[in-house]
Design a protein around this motif. Structure first.
Motif, PDB file in Angstrom:
ATOM      1  N   ILE A 333       1.078  -1.211   0.063  1.00  0.00           N
ATOM      2  CA  ILE A 333       0.143   0.259   0.106  1.00  0.00           C
ATOM      3  C   ILE A 333       0.931   1.229   0.086  1.00  0.00           C
ATOM      4  CG2 ILE A 333      -2.231  -1.149   1.023  1.00  0.00           C
ATOM      5  CD1 ILE A 333      -1.215   0.492   3.793  1.00  0.00           C
ATOM      6  N   GLY A 334       0.554   2.161  -0.774  1.00  0.00           N
ATOM      7  CA  GLY A 334       1.031   3.528  -0.711  1.00  0.00           C
ATOM      8  C   GLY A 334       1.017   4.185   0.481  1.00  0.00           C
ATOM      9  N   PHE A 335       1.905   3.847   1.424  1.00  0.00           N
ATOM     10  CA  PHE A 335       1.872   4.496   2.792  1.00  0.00           C
ATOM     11  C   PHE A 335       2.078   6.098   2.652  1.00  0.00           C
ATOM     12  CE2 PHE A 335       3.820   6.343   6.249  1.00  0.00           C
ATOM     13  CZ  PHE A 335       3.030   5.763   7.429  1.00  0.00           C
ATOM     14  N   GLU A 336       2.771   6.730   1.786  1.00  0.00           N
ATOM     15  CA  GLU A 336       3.075   8.058   1.777  1.00  0.00           C
ATOM     16  C   GLU A 336       2.001   8.947   1.176  1.00  0.00           C
ATOM     17  OE1 GLU A 336       5.706   9.300   3.206  1.00  0.00           O
ATOM     18  OE2 GLU A 336       6.894   7.676   3.484  1.00  0.00           O
ATOM     19  N   ARG A 337       1.415   8.125   0.141  1.00  0.00           N
ATOM     20  CA  ARG A 337       0.255   8.749  -0.352  1.00  0.00           C
ATOM     21  C   ARG A 337      -1.076   8.933   0.359  1.00  0.00           C
ATOM     22  NH1 ARG A 337       1.132   6.184  -6.737  1.00  0.00           N
ATOM     23  NH2 ARG A 337       3.087   7.149  -6.799  1.00  0.00           N
ATOM     24  N   ILE A 338      -1.272   7.865   1.178  1.00  0.00           N
ATOM     25  CA  ILE A 338      -2.315   7.834   2.066  1.00  0.00           C
ATOM     26  C   ILE A 338      -2.128   9.025   3.178  1.00  0.00           C
ATOM     27  CG2 ILE A 338      -3.259   6.427   4.062  1.00  0.00           C
ATOM     28  CD1 ILE A 338      -2.856   3.791   1.897  1.00  0.00           C
ATOM     29  N   VAL A 339      -0.847   8.737   3.487  1.00  0.00           N
ATOM     30  CA  VAL A 339      -0.548  10.040   4.654  1.00  0.00           C
ATOM     31  C   VAL A 339      -0.845  11.368   4.013  1.00  0.00           C
ATOM     32  CG1 VAL A 339       1.191  11.032   6.149  1.00  0.00           C
ATOM     33  CG2 VAL A 339       1.005   8.560   6.127  1.00  0.00           C
ATOM     34  N   MET A 340      -0.424  11.466   2.724  1.00  0.00           N
ATOM     35  CA  MET A 340      -0.576  12.968   2.143  1.00  0.00           C
ATOM     36  C   MET A 340      -2.116  13.124   1.843  1.00  0.00           C
ATOM     37  SD  MET A 340       0.780  13.881  -1.650  1.00  0.00           S
ATOM     38  CE  MET A 340      -0.910  13.337  -2.268  1.00  0.00           C
ATOM     39  N   LEU A 341      -2.844  12.260   1.663  1.00  0.00           N
ATOM     40  CA  LEU A 341      -4.186  12.636   1.468  1.00  0.00           C
ATOM     41  C   LEU A 341      -4.852  12.606   2.711  1.00  0.00           C
ATOM     42  CD1 LEU A 341      -5.071   9.378  -1.165  1.00  0.00           C
ATOM     43  CD2 LEU A 341      -5.065  11.909  -1.489  1.00  0.00           C
ATOM     44  N   LEU A 342      -4.486  11.969   3.714  1.00  0.00           N
ATOM     45  CA  LEU A 342      -5.167  12.335   5.252  1.00  0.00           C
ATOM     46  C   LEU A 342      -4.848  13.665   5.545  1.00  0.00           C
ATOM     47  CD1 LEU A 342      -4.477   9.023   7.039  1.00  0.00           C
ATOM     48  CD2 LEU A 342      -6.660   9.708   5.994  1.00  0.00           C
ATOM     49  N   LEU A 343      -3.312  14.122   5.179  1.00  0.00           N
ATOM     50  CA  LEU A 343      -2.983  15.430   5.757  1.00  0.00           C
ATOM     51  C   LEU A 343      -3.773  16.692   4.919  1.00  0.00           C
ATOM     52  CD1 LEU A 343       0.741  14.946   6.155  1.00  0.00           C
ATOM     53  CD2 LEU A 343      -0.798  15.491   8.042  1.00  0.00           C
ATOM     54  N   GLU A 344      -3.870  16.237   3.838  1.00  0.00           N
ATOM     55  CA  GLU A 344      -4.678  17.052   2.885  1.00  0.00           C
ATOM     56  C   GLU A 344      -6.061  17.491   3.415  1.00  0.00           C
ATOM     57  OE1 GLU A 344      -1.973  16.511  -1.205  1.00  0.00           O
ATOM     58  OE2 GLU A 344      -4.211  16.077  -1.152  1.00  0.00           O
ATOM     59  N   ARG A 345      -6.634  16.344   3.684  1.00  0.00           N
ATOM     60  CA  ARG A 345      -8.033  16.752   4.122  1.00  0.00           C
ATOM     61  C   ARG A 345      -8.208  16.950   5.638  1.00  0.00           C
ATOM     62  NH1 ARG A 345     -10.562  10.421   4.749  1.00  0.00           N
ATOM     63  NH2 ARG A 345      -9.953  10.188   2.853  1.00  0.00           N
ATOM     64  N   GLY A 346      -7.275  17.294   6.251  1.00  0.00           N
ATOM     65  CA  GLY A 346      -7.170  17.642   7.590  1.00  0.00           C
ATOM     66  C   GLY A 346      -7.694  16.573   8.566  1.00  0.00           C
ATOM     67  N   TYR A 347      -7.195  15.544   8.427  1.00  0.00           N
ATOM     68  CA  TYR A 347      -7.727  14.080   9.048  1.00  0.00           C
ATOM     69  C   TYR A 347      -7.662  14.323  10.522  1.00  0.00           C
ATOM     70  CZ  TYR A 347      -8.211   9.353  10.373  1.00  0.00           C
ATOM     71  OH  TYR A 347      -8.677   8.010  10.845  1.00  0.00           O
ATOM     72  N   GLU A 348      -8.639  14.045  11.261  1.00  0.00           N
ATOM     73  CA  GLU A 348      -8.660  13.919  12.720  1.00  0.00           C
ATOM     74  C   GLU A 348      -8.382  12.748  13.345  1.00  0.00           C
ATOM     75  OE1 GLU A 348      -9.035  16.430  15.290  1.00  0.00           O
ATOM     76  OE2 GLU A 348      -8.764  18.141  13.649  1.00  0.00           O
ATOM     77  N   ILE A 349      -7.354  12.638  14.016  1.00  0.00           N
ATOM     78  CA  ILE A 349      -7.204  11.246  14.535  1.00  0.00           C
ATOM     79  C   ILE A 349      -8.219  10.857  15.703  1.00  0.00           C
ATOM     80  CG2 ILE A 349      -5.721   9.765  16.001  1.00  0.00           C
ATOM     81  CD1 ILE A 349      -3.415  11.429  14.578  1.00  0.00           C
ATOM     82  N   PRO A 350      -9.032   9.942  15.650  1.00  0.00           N
ATOM     83  CA  PRO A 350     -10.201   9.529  16.527  1.00  0.00           C
ATOM     84  C   PRO A 350      -9.556   9.045  17.673  1.00  0.00           C
ATOM     85  CG  PRO A 350      -9.791   7.634  14.706  1.00  0.00           C
ATOM     86  CD  PRO A 350      -8.676   8.733  14.562  1.00  0.00           C
ATOM     87  N   SER A 351     -10.273   9.275  18.567  1.00  0.00           N
ATOM     88  CA  SER A 351     -10.146   9.087  20.141  1.00  0.00           C
ATOM     89  C   SER A 351      -8.798   9.370  20.677  1.00  0.00           C
ATOM     90  CB  SER A 351     -10.540   7.525  20.199  1.00  0.00           C
ATOM     91  OG  SER A 351      -9.240   6.687  19.667  1.00  0.00           O
ATOM     92  N   ARG A 352      -8.491  10.596  20.273  1.00  0.00           N
ATOM     93  CA  ARG A 352      -7.441  11.085  20.714  1.00  0.00           C
ATOM     94  C   ARG A 352      -7.405  11.503  22.421  1.00  0.00           C
ATOM     95  NH1 ARG A 352      -3.834  15.362  17.487  1.00  0.00           N
ATOM     96  NH2 ARG A 352      -5.794  15.629  16.339  1.00  0.00           N
ATOM     97  N   LYS A 353      -6.328  11.365  23.073  1.00  0.00           N
ATOM     98  CA  LYS A 353      -6.571  11.825  24.538  1.00  0.00           C
ATOM     99  C   LYS A 353      -6.596  13.270  24.743  1.00  0.00           C
ATOM    100  CE  LYS A 353      -3.859   8.050  26.627  1.00  0.00           C
ATOM    101  NZ  LYS A 353      -2.577   7.596  27.633  1.00  0.00           N
ATOM    102  N   GLU A 354      -7.239  13.808  25.637  1.00  0.00           N
ATOM    103  CA  GLU A 354      -7.379  15.133  26.089  1.00  0.00           C
ATOM    104  C   GLU A 354      -5.973  15.579  26.725  1.00  0.00           C
ATOM    105  OE1 GLU A 354      -9.137  18.008  29.360  1.00  0.00           O
ATOM    106  OE2 GLU A 354     -10.178  16.235  29.122  1.00  0.00           O
ATOM    107  N   LYS A 355      -5.673  16.837  26.059  1.00  0.00           N
ATOM    108  CA  LYS A 355      -4.325  17.320  26.429  1.00  0.00           C
ATOM    109  C   LYS A 355      -4.431  18.490  27.361  1.00  0.00           C
ATOM    110  CE  LYS A 355      -1.282  17.097  22.597  1.00  0.00           C
ATOM    111  NZ  LYS A 355      -1.092  17.533  20.999  1.00  0.00           N
ATOM    112  N   ARG A 356      -3.520  18.395  28.464  1.00  0.00           N
ATOM    113  CA  ARG A 356      -3.379  19.462  29.514  1.00  0.00           C
ATOM    114  C   ARG A 356      -2.171  19.892  29.651  1.00  0.00           C
ATOM    115  NH1 ARG A 356      -6.467  17.679  35.061  1.00  0.00           N
ATOM    116  NH2 ARG A 356      -8.191  18.250  33.579  1.00  0.00           N
ATOM    117  N   ALA A 357      -2.154  21.086  29.872  1.00  0.00           N
ATOM    118  CA  ALA A 357      -0.660  21.805  29.990  1.00  0.00           C
ATOM    119  C   ALA A 357      -0.816  22.630  31.432  1.00  0.00           C
ATOM    120  CB  ALA A 357      -0.482  22.910  29.039  1.00  0.00           C
ATOM    121  N   TYR A 358       0.338  22.457  32.083  1.00  0.00           N
ATOM    122  CA  TYR A 358       0.408  23.213  33.562  1.00  0.00           C
ATOM    123  C   TYR A 358       1.614  24.011  33.192  1.00  0.00           C
ATOM    124  CZ  TYR A 358      -2.231  19.887  36.010  1.00  0.00           C
ATOM    125  OH  TYR A 358      -3.284  18.992  36.617  1.00  0.00           O
TER     126      TYR A 358
END
Lengths: 416, 416
Positions: A333-358
């Motif tokens: 599978i064309g890994f680089e192309r798939i990543v490029m397509l995902l980045l282009e469409r502003g892909y949101e990674i599902p079920s990401r953790k909440e991020k807190r900064a102190y």
């Protein structure tokens, strides 16, 4: 010598945003293929120069990054040509190393062996937009399985993966080298012309039937053959009816099991598919590599306008290492192309953790810092992703920056 | 040329069992460090030869795999030495590439920047048992943070990771280059002798105090200096009292903030630790790389009998690229050693999926195969890892093999 800040020509520094997507896709690929019984393997990035120049790699062999011999083996004074200077090279694909690996370890491996490889490959191509000289490949291969089950599983697993990444409406085109050959033989082309005929045929999607006809005429093939050949393409359809048509028309030129096998793969893949895609019979599909011996397939996506993966059966390659042929099918599978397509469409990674900064105020006494460290430890146990940073003079800007990195919850910690 | 089955000298084909552990450890490392706010980055495996030979890599620079120039740039006839033939090399560590990366991208990166890098590095070392010429490194670095918070987080994150892998009772030894220097200065060694003195001191754990004394006498250092120096090591203890002792004894030779900083790191790490380990002050810890400027640390495990990771502060390296110094601390964990230790103790990956295998009888009609494919699809949705294979003549052996691969549930599928 002055130090250089840029990466070497044609290679790329991966920025955090892209890496986040890459890491996610890599993990998903590993999980998905593992669910289908594939096991990860890895080969060294450096291969013997003999294996890389063994004519298994087609044009890629011209693009090898070669590695200088070391120590006493390197004799610059007497060296006449490149081959005197090098003993290794960076791999240009994962198929040649897999064949070596399987040859070396087949008696320790299960049969059939279902391998998943993810790793970088290198090609000294002319640098151009979106194509890099180091890129990640992702291959699955089934070795030691001659039945169609192998093709069905490769296609099912890969389409399932693409579905999990929200790709929809793509097409998996499928053909068989034996059909290509049978069509050429039936039309009366000479066997030594097949490869050239296929190179022209491969341009069908770009130049159309008329363009192919013109190019073939210019090549000087018999008019009768060209007519008979293109007649087939005028009649054949992109579905199972098309396979039936060829089976009837080509008669003895095409083995019945080739046509039936292809039909079986198409109906099976369609019956168990988990993603939104179409399987198409495509008698114009050629795929460049000469090592293919049977089925060949390719994934097309309209949004990309090209192939995002492909593969096929190569039953003769492992025999070149071992002297004994082993059935083999692979899907890359064309890994680089798939990543490029995902980045282009502003892909949101599902079920990401909440991020807190102190943000810790300057000169916070140690007890204060310890409190924050302890709180962050607690937060992480509760499933948060936690950053601790010292507060800057320009706090407003700092908070904006953190928000941009996805820190939705910013806690300021003061001395009292 | 004949094809070669073995990997190139000193490099290793990864077998499925090892890869399973590697994949698991990689995923755990990424998850754990991400929880601490580190972001993944990647640099190309090939670096400019100028950067690799910039004296940042110590002895590793002798071990570079060098890459031949290509096309017209390669002039074999007129080449006199290696440097005429090559323009790149495989990276031997991740620190030099990180410094280049940060120099190239610092204005696009957050400050401080917390980087996680996992990737292969190459060293043309003499091949020996358990040491390979290609190996995975895993580095975390905090760039742009001059306070101790950086050291505290690196140590906390890394020890938390080791705890998650069930490592217990390990020791994190910590020292500071400034303490090393202060002890040598206090004892009256000439500054130009410091490096040689430290090389001898580094052997303390192997040859003991007497051995160090003997070697120093043989080197011809003033007797008085040797006595004064070793006197310190006789008195100093491996805890915070040891730091207090040196702070008092060394007087103006040691900046108060160095001693206090080290104490703060030790007490903080101890207060928030999540794994079963000890932080020790170790004034004999030297760490080879000359680029370290401040704190240095190392993880020792009795079961390994050596270091499984280490790092330190290198505030001067990035300035070599940019002309402007940037505070930097890094921790490199010994990925290969950790995987080796896990494999040796027969580590069981926690919460692995249940594995089911369907054996399909020979000549099963298509409807039968489709049923199995559909059932497998259902199983995967329910969280199983499912393999489908054709039944072999020697079914008993096949089932034993599958059991060995972890298929606890084997379902035989017959025609009726």
């Amino acid at each position: 010598m002055a130090l250089k800040k840029k990466p070497v020509t044609g290679m790329k520094d991966m920025m955090p945003k892209e890496m986040e997507v890459r890491d996610y896709v890599i993990a998903l690929i590993k999980d998905t293929y593992r669910d289908f019984g594939f096991t990860s393997i890895e080969t060294p990035c450096v291969e013997h120069i003999e294996n890389l120049c063994s004519k298994q790699g087609g044009d890629n062999e011209k693009l090898i990054f070669k590695i200088l011999k070391r120590g006493e083996k390197l004799k610059i004074d007497t060296a006449k040509e490149e081959s005197d200077l090098v003993d290794g090279g960076l791999r240009y694909d994962l198929t040649v190393p897999l064949s070596r690996y399987y040859s070396n370890h087949s008696n320790e491996l299960p049969s059939p062996f279902k391998a998943l490889q993810m790793g970088n490959v290198w090609r000294a191509d002319r640098p151009q937009r979106g194509r890099f000289r180091q890129f990640m490949q992702c291959d699955i291969d089934i070795l030691g399985e001659s039945s169609n089950l192998a093709e069905i599983e490769l296609i099912q697993a890969t389409s399932t993966l693409l579905g999990k990444l929200d790709f929809k409406g793509f097409t998996i085109r499928i053909n068989d080298r034996q059909i290509l050959k049978a069509m050429a033989a039936y039309s009366g082309f000479a066997e030594e012309d097949y490869d050239a005929v296929f190179i022209t045929l491969d341009k069908m999607d770009k130049i159309g039937l008329d363009g192919v006809e013109k190019e073939m005429e210019e090549s000087g093939y018999p008019k009768e053959s060209i007519e008979k050949y293109l007649g087939l393409f005028r009649e054949v359809t992109n579905d199972i009816t098309g396979i039936h048509y060829l089976k009837e028309t080509l008669g003895d030129f095409l083995a019945a099991e080739t046509a039936e096998g292809l039909e079986q793969i198409m109906t099976s893949v369609d019956a168990v598919k988990e993603a939104d895609f179409t399987v198409q019979f495509d008698p114009t599909l050629v795929r460049g590599m000469s090592y293919y011996t049977g089925t060949i397939f390719e994934i097309s996506m309209d949004e990309f306008g090209g192939s995002v993966g492909g593969g096929g059966r190569y039953d003769k390659m492992i025999g070149k290492f071992t002297g004994q042929d082993t059935p083999a099918v692979g899907f890359s599978i064309g890994f680089e192309r798939i990543v490029m397509l995902l980045l282009e469409r502003g892909y949101e990674i599902p079920s990401r953790k909440e991020k807190r900064a102190y943000l810790i105020e300057k000169k916070m006494p140690q007890e204060g810092v310890l409190k924050v460290l302890a709180q962050a430890k607690e937060d992480r146990k509760n499933g948060l992703q936690v950053l601790i940073v010292n507060m800057k003079k320009n706090k407003k800007f700092q908070k904006e920056q953190l928000a941009e990195q996805g820190y939705t919850d910013i806690v300021e910690c003061f001395r009292d």
